[in-house]
Every structure is written in structure tokens, then in C-alpha cells.
Scaffold this motif. Structure first.
Motif, PDB file in Angstrom:
ATOM      1  N   LEU A  57       0.825  -1.209   0.000  1.00  0.00           N
ATOM      2  CA  LEU A  57       0.000   0.000   0.000  1.00  0.00           C
ATOM      3  C   LEU A  57       0.859   1.259   0.000  1.00  0.00           C
ATOM      4  CD1 LEU A  57      -2.781  -1.089   2.511  1.00  0.00           C
ATOM      5  CD2 LEU A  57      -3.193  -0.195   0.211  1.00  0.00           C
ATOM      6  N   GLY A  58       2.058   1.150   0.561  1.00  0.00           N
ATOM      7  CA  GLY A  58       2.959   2.294   0.554  1.00  0.00           C
ATOM      8  C   GLY A  58       3.294   2.754  -0.849  1.00  0.00           C
ATOM      9  N   GLU A  59       3.431   1.813  -1.768  1.00  0.00           N
ATOM     10  CA  GLU A  59       3.736   2.162  -3.151  1.00  0.00           C
ATOM     11  C   GLU A  59       2.574   2.915  -3.784  1.00  0.00           C
ATOM     12  OE1 GLU A  59       6.057  -0.148  -6.520  1.00  0.00           O
ATOM     13  OE2 GLU A  59       4.073  -1.043  -6.229  1.00  0.00           O
ATOM     14  N   THR A  60       1.360   2.417  -3.590  1.00  0.00           N
ATOM     15  CA  THR A  60       0.184   3.093  -4.149  1.00  0.00           C
ATOM     16  C   THR A  60       0.027   4.494  -3.566  1.00  0.00           C
ATOM     17  OG1 THR A  60      -0.943   0.988  -4.566  1.00  0.00           O
ATOM     18  CG2 THR A  60      -2.318   2.952  -4.412  1.00  0.00           C
ATOM     19  N   GLU A  61       0.240   4.639  -2.253  1.00  0.00           N
ATOM     20  CA  GLU A  61       0.147   5.954  -1.610  1.00  0.00           C
ATOM     21  C   GLU A  61       1.188   6.918  -2.178  1.00  0.00           C
ATOM     22  OE1 GLU A  61      -1.363   4.438   2.796  1.00  0.00           O
ATOM     23  OE2 GLU A  61       0.771   4.436   2.285  1.00  0.00           O
ATOM     24  N   PHE A  62       2.415   6.416  -2.314  1.00  0.00           N
ATOM     25  CA  PHE A  62       3.503   7.238  -2.852  1.00  0.00           C
ATOM     26  C   PHE A  62       3.199   7.707  -4.267  1.00  0.00           C
ATOM     27  CE2 PHE A  62       7.237   6.419  -5.706  1.00  0.00           C
ATOM     28  CZ  PHE A  62       7.836   7.669  -5.567  1.00  0.00           C
ATOM     29  N   VAL A  63       2.770   6.797  -5.122  1.00  0.00           N
ATOM     30  CA  VAL A  63       2.538   7.141  -6.522  1.00  0.00           C
ATOM     31  C   VAL A  63       1.338   8.067  -6.657  1.00  0.00           C
ATOM     32  CG1 VAL A  63       2.035   6.220  -8.810  1.00  0.00           C
ATOM     33  CG2 VAL A  63       3.635   5.032  -7.323  1.00  0.00           C
ATOM     34  N   ASN A  64       0.324   7.862  -5.838  1.00  0.00           N
ATOM     35  CA  ASN A  64      -0.825   8.766  -5.897  1.00  0.00           C
ATOM     36  C   ASN A  64      -0.418  10.178  -5.495  1.00  0.00           C
ATOM     37  OD1 ASN A  64      -3.601   9.165  -6.479  1.00  0.00           O
ATOM     38  ND2 ASN A  64      -4.074   9.195  -4.289  1.00  0.00           N
ATOM     39  N   GLY A  65       0.522  10.298  -4.565  1.00  0.00           N
ATOM     40  CA  GLY A  65       1.039  11.615  -4.215  1.00  0.00           C
ATOM     41  C   GLY A  65       1.790  12.261  -5.361  1.00  0.00           C
ATOM     42  N   VAL A  66       2.598  11.471  -6.062  1.00  0.00           N
ATOM     43  CA  VAL A  66       3.296  11.974  -7.243  1.00  0.00           C
ATOM     44  C   VAL A  66       2.292  12.439  -8.292  1.00  0.00           C
ATOM     45  CG1 VAL A  66       4.794  11.310  -9.173  1.00  0.00           C
ATOM     46  CG2 VAL A  66       5.355  10.567  -6.855  1.00  0.00           C
ATOM     47  N   ALA A  67       1.244  11.635  -8.497  1.00  0.00           N
ATOM     48  CA  ALA A  67       0.222  11.988  -9.481  1.00  0.00           C
ATOM     49  C   ALA A  67      -0.486  13.275  -9.107  1.00  0.00           C
ATOM     50  CB  ALA A  67      -0.786  10.845  -9.604  1.00  0.00           C
ATOM     51  N   ALA A  68      -0.754  13.456  -7.819  1.00  0.00           N
ATOM     52  CA  ALA A  68      -1.417  14.686  -7.376  1.00  0.00           C
ATOM     53  C   ALA A  68      -0.532  15.896  -7.628  1.00  0.00           C
ATOM     54  CB  ALA A  68      -1.759  14.576  -5.889  1.00  0.00           C
TER      55      ALA A  68
END
Length: 360
Positions: free
Chosen positions: A89-100
């Protein structure tokens, strides 16, 4: 000229990226107004290896009209604690932050990571559904699918990662149950498998017809280990497997990943990096076979960066793809470079992506 190093691999078993070497070949973008959605790249920050948003945007600023991208799991930024199955889940959270951050427009017009393909172990049975829901909560509308660690071959020379997964899990009955749960949530399955594993991919796609199966990297044609020195035989074996896959309407093919060492090309060992014409010539049999078999509406070009960056630059890579499609129709070109990816990953639903080209 910058010669190739004696040991061309990074600690994680990727071909080492040499910016000075790549800089020896510069090309203007062919057809620079053609919209591109790059449906397959990674982000990571590992010892001796860094590829984050600024690196991706620097590569994308190569003269091509890159509108959006899709991130695909690579074991980045996992949580250091908690239940093992939840750490990704850390990866998904990290990438969603990059996307934002990208969607804010602060870093330019490219909408990086507009789609996210994360990692959930599909062999976990009843635990798959709550894990998928947790990733959807972490990634929001950007979370579009799952990829498991599947690329495996018994030969130690056929390796594309530092840690090779054990045999499976594609043939594991529990994986099929997880795939059904994935389909029930409207998510796609990305699969990275070598050509020798394509019968297992076929079985998954046939058993779960409601699931969209996105086959990565041209179905993994091999040119090393037991396939070295026998290109004609290896190509024919690969061709038979991908033609069988193409008969299933729920399969989609990503066109790329051919600059990995397992494919058998050795451009990274030359004194100068390849030009797009040389790449197009080397890759034509594979790319044209796949477009003819799947059709443009079920194919999408991918960069596979930074993995493929060990052999060629981003601009040269997309020029090669454009050379390979010089004779297709305008509709087919749109599908191959943006439309199929936009449809399969539903990218127009992502923040800031409402103006992407119409899905095909």
C-alpha cells in the motif's frame, strides 16, 4: 565516445543508464504533434538507482507530445511495518502523491501516473478483496489494476530482476480466484511473463473472460540463455504463443520492453547508442506480428522506463515506434499511441485528464 562498461548492470539487475553515452545520439521528434499516453513506466529510489518524477519529466521533454502516463508496480516505497500483504500500500500511496503533484500543473503539462497499477498478491484468497479495496482507497480513481511478480524461467541467465520469483503463481488455482475478485472490482490484470509462460497467461485469460489481461513487454520474447544463438526458432515459438493469446478478446498487448537484456539485443554494448532507425529494424518482426494479431485497438506502445533506458533514450524510443507505424491509418496510430491505453486504464476519469484524446 563513451565505451560500454565492463559490468553493464545495476545492483537490481537492470542495464545501467549512462546519460553521457545516451547523449551521443540526439534526434528531433518524428510527428511531434501526435499525442502519446505512456502506459508503462516505474518510479524508484534505490541504492545507486534513482528515477522519480523529475527524471521522468526530463525524459518526457524530448519533443514528443506526452500527455499522460501509467505507473506500474516495481516494489517502490513499501511500508516498513505492518502486515506483510499490506506493505505494498505504501507504493500506491507514494505514486498517488506523485500523481497529485503532477495534476497540479506545477511541473508542466504531462499528467504523470494518471493510472496506477499496484501490487496485491492474488493468491491470498479471501484477503484479496479487502486489500484491493484498500488500494482503491489509497489510489482513488487513479488505481486501475494489479500486477504480480510472475516472470520466471529455470535458466539463471534469463533474469530481468535482482530477485527472481519462484515458479508461478499464474498456474496456482488461488491466483485464478484472486483474478476473479480483481475483475469483479473492474480492475485490470497486468502480466509480465516470458514467452515460455504464455500458456499460463492464456489459461488465466480463458478461465476469467470478464477480466482484461494486459500482457506486458510484447509477451516476453527471449534471446538469452537457452534462446541465445537460435533467433528463428525462438521467434517462431513466441509467435505461436502470442497468436493463441490474440484469439481471446479480453487480452491486450503492450508493445515495448524490447530494450531489456533478456530480449537478446546488445545495443548497450556498442560505443554509441542506437538510432531510432536501427531499433525499428531490429524490432519490426515482433511489433508488426503483434499489431497484425491483436489489432490496434488492443495494442499500446509503452516506454518501460527507466528499464529500457539502459539501451536507448526516451526520444529515440518513441521515434522508433513512430517509424514502425508509418504506414498504418490515422485511426490505428491514435489507438496505438494513446487511445487504447486511455480506454483500458480509463484515464479520462483521472484528475486533470479530462482533455486526453478520446479512448479507442
Amino acid at each position: 565516445m563513451t565505451p560500454a562498461p565492463k559490468s553493464p548492470f545495476t545492483p537490481s539487475r537492470q542495464i545501467a543508464v549512462r546519460e553521457e553515452w545516451l547523449a551521443q545520439v540526439q534526434e528531433d521528434a518524428i510527428d511531434p504533434s501526435l499525442p502519446i499516453v505512456d502506459p508503462h513506466h516505474h518510479l524508484w529510489d534505490r541504492e545507486g538507482e534513482r528515477y522519480l518524477l523529475d527524471d521522468l519529466l526530463r525524459d518526457a521533454a524530448s519533443g514528443h507530445d506526452v500527455r499522460a502516463t501509467v505507473f506500474v508496480q516495481c516494489g517502490a516505497m513499501y511500508r516498513v511495518s505492518g502486515a506483510e500483504e499490506e506493505r505494498s500500500l505504501g507504493e500506491t500511496e507514494f505514486v498517488n502523491g506523485v500523481a497529485a503533484a503532477s495534476a497540479s500543473g506545477t511541473y508542466g503539462p504531462v499528467r504523470a501516473c494518471a493510472g496506477i497499477v499496484g501490487f496485491v498478491d492474488l493468491t491470498l484468497g479471501d484477503r484479496v478483496t479487502p486489500l484491493l479495496e484498500a488500494h482503491r482507497a489509497a489510489g482513488g480513481v487513479r488505481f486501475r489494476g494489479v500486477r504480480n511478480r510472475t516472470a520466471w524461467h529455470p535458466s539463471p541467465e534469463v533474469r530481468s530482476n535482482l530477485l527472481s520469483p519462484p515458479p508461478g503463481p499464474l498456474e496456482d488455482p488461488r491466483f485464478i480466484e484472486g483474478a476473479r475478485r480483481l475483475a469483479a472490482q473492474g480492475l485490470v490484470l497486468d502480466v509480465w511473463a516470458y514467452q515460455t509462460q504464455l500458456p499460463y497467461v492464456l489459461a488465466v485469460a480463458r478461465t476469467v473472460p470478464e477480466l482484461t489481461v494486459v500482457v506486458n513487454h510484447c509477451g516476453g520474447p527471449l534471446g538469452v540463455g537457452p534462446f541465445a544463438g537460435r533467433p528463428a526458432e525462438g521467434f517462431e515459438e513466441w509467435r505461436c504463443e502470442v497468436l493463441a493469446l490474440a484469439e481471446l478478446p479480453n487480452t491486450v498487448m503492450k508493445l515495448g520492453g524490447l530494450a531489456m537484456e533478456v530480449g537478446g539485443h546488445d545495443f548497450h554494448l556498442h560505443d554509441q547508442p542506437p538510432r531510432s532507425a536501427a531499433l525499428a529494424e531490429a524490432w519490426r518482426p515482433v511489433i508488426h506480428t503483434l499489431i497484425d494479431a491483436f489489432g490496434a485497438s488492443r495494442c499500446m506502445f509503452e516506454s518501460n522506463f527507466p528499464v529500457d533506458k539502459g539501451m536507448c533514450s526516451y526520444g529515440v524510443l518513441w521515434n522508433a515506434f513512430k517509424r514502425l507505424t508509418e504506414r498504418v491509418s490515422t485511426w490505428e496510430r491514435t489507438a496505438l499511441f494513446s487511445g487504447t491505453a486511455t480506454r483500458v486504464y480509463r484515464l479520462r476519469d483521472a484528475p486533470g485528464c479530462e482533455d486526453l484524446p478520446e479512448p479507442v
